[in-house]
Design an enzyme around this catalytic site. Structure first.
Site, PDB file in Angstrom:
ATOM      1  N   LYS A  38     -23.566   7.191   9.302  1.00  0.00           N
ATOM      2  CA  LYS A  38     -22.596   7.848  10.114  1.00  0.00           C
ATOM      3  C   LYS A  38     -21.381   7.331   9.702  1.00  0.00           C
ATOM      4  O   LYS A  38     -20.984   6.403   9.184  1.00  0.00           O
ATOM      5  CB  LYS A  38     -22.822   7.799  11.695  1.00  0.00           C
ATOM      6  N   TYR A 264      10.187  -1.514  12.626  1.00  0.00           N
ATOM      7  CA  TYR A 264      10.486  -1.107  13.700  1.00  0.00           C
ATOM      8  C   TYR A 264      10.477  -2.110  14.780  1.00  0.00           C
ATOM      9  O   TYR A 264       9.883  -2.849  14.850  1.00  0.00           O
ATOM     10  CB  TYR A 264       9.472  -0.040  14.160  1.00  0.00           C
TER      11      TYR A 264
END
Length: 368
Positions: A38, A264
């Protein structure tokens, strides 16, 4: 060894084969192995990994959702595929592609039975999941008679396996709880098998369970993270080989002065003259903001250097002061001796998260 020229996730199928054979060596001669593929085979490449495992003779695959099973069928995979968390809206597709559902609740069982009967199915293989303490999905011990009531009088479906999931198979401190789960599963699966008159495949163990609870192998076991090179145990990790290595390059190098900021929110401020390098990957590629701040290391020409400041959407900055490097040099985010487990631990998370988080926009390179 060739160097990457852009951010690349290298997937080593030789390492996958090594891990597969290692896990098989821990099983009884008749015990089947189900490979959990998965989440793009834990963030790697679902099709390449599944084809390799199919060639090695894996007995079963498991995916989370129907769309993942469809992807494998479209790629030509013919090995049985268990869908662990199917939704009723996808049952038509599931049957059309001959995927096998986990029936984990009264609603899901009734919905699937209705679709199977409407499509005139005969003995369609299904898997009954019992909840033994993980408390995510599954029937309870006292649901056996309810299950039988809804199976009696129909031949549209047939129980292929009965399974459950350990909650803390890697934790020695939770051994009593794990043993309690195994006891509960034995009770439920034995009762169900006796009442339907045959023995379906039973499976409960995940990777850590395979290694720690050999007495509960039953007819099949499941492995996910172990196939990809990790076992939640440092000693066993040394026996496995990481399949995925994430690499990038230095796009640009800056020299900054004392008290200058990087990135940032000015989250990093230099304490002196520093050399900073920028790499072309960020949180849109799976490197979350929690990997910034100087605690997480990457490997540059054999030297560990920190990710600094805030991780940006498409870029991270590293402090390369004192390192011998230039623009265009390769940087190993994780892989080899600097494992995904090492990388994840620095941000107080787990290898599963970083592996499965790697964005599909990152180039995949398959190594045979």
């Amino acid at each position: 060894m060739s160097k990457v020229s852009e951010t690349t996730l290298e997937i080593d199928l030789r390492a996958l084969e090594h891990n597969f054979r290692y896990l098989k060596s821990k099983l009884g001669a008749e015990t089947k192995l189900l490979a959990v593929v998965k989440a793009f085979a834990y963030g790697s490449d679902m099709v390449s990994v599944s084809k390799k495992l199919e060639g090695l003779g894996v007995d079963y695959f498991a995916v989370a959702y129907v769309k993942e099973g469809v992807l494998l069928r479209d790629a030509g995979i013919r090995t049985p595929i268990l869908v662990l968390h199917p939704q009723a809206v996808n049952f038509d597709t599931l049957i059309e592609r001959f995927l096998e559902p986990s029936l984990y609740s009264p609603r899901i069982l009734k919905e699937f039975l209705k679709v199977a009967e409407a499509k005139n199915q005969k003995k369609y293989p299904v898997h009954i999941k019992f909840n033994t303490g993980l408390n995510r999905l599954g029937f309870w011990e006292n649901d056996v008679d309810w299950i039988l009531k809804h199976l009696n009088g129909t031949n549209a479906i047939k129980i292929k396996s009965i399974f459950s999931h350990l909650a803390a198979s890697e934790d020695e401190n939770e051994k009593d709880f794990s043993l309690k789960q195994i006891k509960s599963f034995k009770k439920s699966s034995s009762e169900l098998a006796e009442k339907i008159g045959y023995q379906p495949i039973r499976h409960m163990l995940n990777t850590s369970g395979i290694l720690n609870y050999t007495e509960a192998q039953f007819e099949m076991v499941r492995s996910g993270i172990g196939l990809y090179g990790y076992a939640n145990d440092a000693q066993i990790d040394s026996e496995l080989k990481p399949v995925a290595s994430l690499k990038s390059i230095i796009s640009q190098i800056h020299k900054i002065e004392p008290n200058e900021s990087v990135g940032y929110n000015r989250a990093y401020k230099s304490d002196g003259y520093r050399v900073i390098a920028t790499l072309p990957l960020g949180h849109a590629d799976g490197i979350g903001r929690h990997y910034g701040g100087g605690n997480t290391m990457v490997l540059l020409n054999g030297k560990l250097v920190p990710i600094i400041g805030n991780v940006c959407m498409d870029m991270i900055m590293i402090d390369v002061t004192g390192a011998d490097c230039k623009e265009g040099d390769e940087v190993i985010i994780f892989g080899g001796n600097h494992s995904a487990e090492d990388f994840a631990n620095s941000a107080q998370t787990i290898s599963y998260e970083i592996l499965t988080a790697i964005s599909q926009r990152v180039t995949r390179k398959i190594k045979e």
